[in-house]
Structure formats: C-alpha cells, structure tokens
Motif scaffolding. Structure first.
Motif, PDB file in Angstrom:
ATOM      1  N   ASN A 195      -0.424  27.895 -17.801  1.00  0.00           N
ATOM      2  CA  ASN A 195      -2.181  26.973 -18.096  1.00  0.00           C
ATOM      3  C   ASN A 195      -2.012  26.197 -16.864  1.00  0.00           C
ATOM      4  OD1 ASN A 195      -2.813  28.396 -20.732  1.00  0.00           O
ATOM      5  ND2 ASN A 195      -1.464  26.601 -21.717  1.00  0.00           N
ATOM      6  N   ILE A 196      -0.861  26.322 -16.503  1.00  0.00           N
ATOM      7  CA  ILE A 196      -1.525  25.116 -14.960  1.00  0.00           C
ATOM      8  C   ILE A 196      -1.985  25.889 -13.881  1.00  0.00           C
ATOM      9  CG2 ILE A 196       0.330  23.759 -13.171  1.00  0.00           C
ATOM     10  CD1 ILE A 196       2.233  22.908 -15.294  1.00  0.00           C
TER      11      ILE A 196
ATOM     12  N   TYR B 292      -3.780  28.499 -14.271  1.00  0.00           N
ATOM     13  CA  TYR B 292      -4.650  28.431 -14.966  1.00  0.00           C
ATOM     14  C   TYR B 292      -6.455  27.253 -14.047  1.00  0.00           C
ATOM     15  CZ  TYR B 292      -3.923  32.199 -17.739  1.00  0.00           C
ATOM     16  OH  TYR B 292      -3.893  33.797 -18.297  1.00  0.00           O
ATOM     17  N   TYR B 293      -5.414  26.019 -14.083  1.00  0.00           N
ATOM     18  CA  TYR B 293      -6.140  25.320 -13.557  1.00  0.00           C
ATOM     19  C   TYR B 293      -6.469  24.402 -12.660  1.00  0.00           C
ATOM     20  CZ  TYR B 293      -6.980  19.741 -12.700  1.00  0.00           C
ATOM     21  OH  TYR B 293      -7.785  19.009 -12.140  1.00  0.00           O
ATOM     22  N   CYS B 294      -5.565  25.058 -11.593  1.00  0.00           N
ATOM     23  CA  CYS B 294      -4.775  25.784 -10.569  1.00  0.00           C
ATOM     24  C   CYS B 294      -6.227  25.989  -9.020  1.00  0.00           C
ATOM     25  CB  CYS B 294      -3.424  25.486  -9.877  1.00  0.00           C
ATOM     26  SG  CYS B 294      -2.397  24.640  -9.979  1.00  0.00           S
TER      27      CYS B 294
ATOM     28  N   VAL C 209      -9.499  24.774  -9.733  1.00  0.00           N
ATOM     29  CA  VAL C 209      -9.894  24.027  -8.868  1.00  0.00           C
ATOM     30  C   VAL C 209     -10.235  24.410  -7.368  1.00  0.00           C
ATOM     31  CG1 VAL C 209      -9.032  21.898  -7.807  1.00  0.00           C
ATOM     32  CG2 VAL C 209      -8.030  22.013  -9.970  1.00  0.00           C
TER      33      VAL C 209
END
Length: 79
Positions: free
Chosen positions: A15-16, A18-20, A23
């Motif tokens: 999930n981290i 995916y966020y990166c 962004v």
C-alpha cells in the motif's frame, strides 16, 4: 493455478508502494503539463519509459518500506 495468492505478501508495504507510485506519476504529469502550458516545452519521455520508471519506483519503495517496517517491528519487540 498460475496466479496463486502470495502468502508472504506484506500488504502494508504494498500500500505504501501504491501511494508512492501515485505521487510519482502525479508530480511528473503535473510538471509536464505546467511546462507545456507555461513554456511550450514538454518533457521528452515516451509512455513506456514513464511506465517502466514507475514500476522501478514501485519495487524500490516496496523494498524500502518492507525494510523499514521490519526494522520498526524488531525494535518494538526488543523492548
């Protein structure tokens, strides 16, 4: 049979990642559109290069997140 769910998958680090990648692509596309609108000069990059660099960012951020979360988990259990 080919796509078996991974039992060792770390959902939090994925999930981290995916966020990166979200962004990364958002900032890149925003900068590209601003450069194109303001200076009539877009970033010269093919779509496949953008996708492959995003894939590299995904795997790198997943590995870093996994390392940091494991280190944090060990530190909590050492106390």
């Amino acid at each position: 049979m080919f796509f078996k769910p991974s039992k060792s998958k770390d959902n939090r680090s994925v999930n981290i990642a995916y966020y990166c990648i979200f962004v990364y692509w958002s900032v890149f596309l925003l900068l590209d559109s601003l450069l194109d609108d303001l200076f009539d000069k877009a970033i010269d990059m093919k779509s496949i290069d953008l996708l492959l660099s995003g894939l590299a960012v995904f795997f790198a951020s997943e590995l870093i997140a996994k390392f940091v979360l494991e280190k944090k988990h060990k530190k909590v259990h050492m106390k």
